[in-house]
Design an enzyme around this catalytic site. Sequence first.
Site, short mmCIF file in Angstrom:
data_model
loop_
_atom_site.label_atom_id
_atom_site.label_comp_id
_atom_site.label_asym_id
_atom_site.label_seq_id
_atom_site.Cartn_x
_atom_site.Cartn_y
_atom_site.Cartn_z
N LYS A 1 33.11 21.74 22.85
CA LYS A 1 32.23 21.12 21.87
C LYS A 1 31.30 22.21 21.32
CE LYS A 1 28.99 17.13 21.77
NZ LYS A 1 28.37 16.08 22.61
N SER B 1 29.25 11.35 20.59
CA SER B 1 29.18 12.47 19.69
C SER B 1 30.26 13.53 19.90
CB SER B 1 27.81 13.14 19.85
OG SER B 1 27.66 13.70 21.13
N SER C 1 28.37 10.05 25.18
CA SER C 1 29.14 10.90 24.28
C SER C 1 30.40 11.54 24.84
CB SER C 1 28.26 12.00 23.71
OG SER C 1 27.47 11.46 22.68
N1 GLN Z 1 25.59 7.79 20.80
C1 GLN Z 1 24.42 8.08 21.55
C2 GLN Z 1 23.36 8.67 20.66
O1 GLN Z 1 23.56 8.68 19.50
C3 GLN Z 1 24.76 9.01 22.68
C4 GLN Z 1 24.91 10.40 22.27
C5 GLN Z 1 25.23 11.33 23.38
O2 GLN Z 1 25.59 10.94 24.47
N2 GLN Z 1 25.05 12.61 23.09
O3 GLN Z 1 22.34 9.11 21.07
#
Ligand code: GLN
Length: 487
Positions: free
Chosen positions: A81, A156, A180
């Site tokens: 990532k 994400s 994420s």
């Molecule tokens: N979707 C969640 C957010 O927008 C989690 C994101 C993540 O785990 N980085 O914060």
Amino acid sequence: MKELCSLTLSEAREKLVNREIGAEELTQAHLERIAAVDPKLNSYVLVTPERALSDARESEKRLAAGGAAVRPLEGCPIALKDIFVTKGIRSTAASKILHNFIPPYEGTPSKKLAEAGSVLLGKLNMDEFAMGSSNENSAFGPCRNPWDTERTPGGSSGGSAAAVAAGLCLASLGTDTGGSIRQPASLCGVVGLRPTYGRVSRYGVIAFASSLDQVGPFARTVTDAAHVLKAIAGHDERDSTSVDAPVPDYPALLHGELKGRRIGVPKEYFVEGLDPEVEGSVRRCIAAMEKEGAEIVEISLPHTEYAIACYYIIAPSEASSNLARYDGVRYGLREYGEGGLEQMYVASRSQGFGAEVKRRIMLGTYCLSAGYYDAYYLKAQKVRTLIAQDFRRAFEKVDVIATPTTPTTAFKIGEKTDDPLQMYLSDIYTVPTNLGMICGISLPCGADSKGLPIGLQFLGRPFGEAELLDIAYGYEQTLGFRGKPVI
Ligand code: GLN
């Protein structure tokens, strides 16, 4: 080429060690497949062919020497990532504000993967600063789901999930602050593991919410995820939040016995908003585990309903503090604006950050401001303690907890972008894990009537990754879903 790219990491490793395939050949096959397929997906934001081939040649030498020279992930092509800081390789967190950031140092997780002999193919797409659930908040444009390119891969870490699902790397790393890793793994039909906070060093991982962020693997099987976790886990003196505890030999501890396992099913996770097809599939899986001899126990996690509200105070608050460093002075994008230093900050931040990141900075700054801190941040910390307590009580009665990973299968690109709250609700089953400081894994358990993968989530005790992986492995071996996207 496709055949080489559809091997699991464990299969590839065995063939490499037995000299049936070469590390360069395997890397080349992946680079060719990325060139052919990724224009449809946009899972990579940067491909590093020179680095990959040089890594592969080094692996080739060690494989030729054999014996002790061969490392645990020798010659296996992986990708990261773009939130992982990589020395000399552009690292952006998918933000315009870091569009030109070439780190002068290497973070620990990527360093450990390299030391384990893996081959770095490149950096993967994500939501900007890991804020999002659909990969649509990326300065590089959305990543697409290999099962249906009209749909999001989740987020994400959308690129990390899509690339593994589409055979564009054997495994990848992501981060999970509120889901994420597990949410995109579920939407893309792969395995995604979020280890316990403190299990993996976060040195050189661009920070989002420091009390929640954790690094973990994506892979096509539980065994592969166990191999990657073993390579990256452990104490690091450069990250004071990494825990100084021994790292179990995760792959060696996979036995897959479901008999006698106590599996908790929380009633709060099967409520309105859960797609009936997802519910049906997850319930069938739980029933099947019972047939295999597992003991199914209904449990209650009574504070679940506060998790999203609590998370969306804590995560933006910490983000607003972490993201203060992007000021246009030290690194990244600089815009001068009209006037002096303050205008330069304003112009750099206004142009460098995307809409969702700005929303979070504003929310977080508000929650931390004088007079509101106690009402929001401090209150949310107290709720967080209650959520953690729910899990602690549950784990007195059960070994793991089984739930759906996400309330729906992959949604369409654009479907939720106008409604941030709808987007936030797609994390409803993953966020409590992070607040509760426990570990979780998502693995594919079926498909809906559109043929889209459904994810089953297991949650485990703090530092109980070995047991969590073993139960997931037991499920995968006897009952697992083995579909693959056609792309
Ligand atoms: N979707 C969640 C957010 O927008 C989690 C994101 C993540 O785990 N980085 O914060």
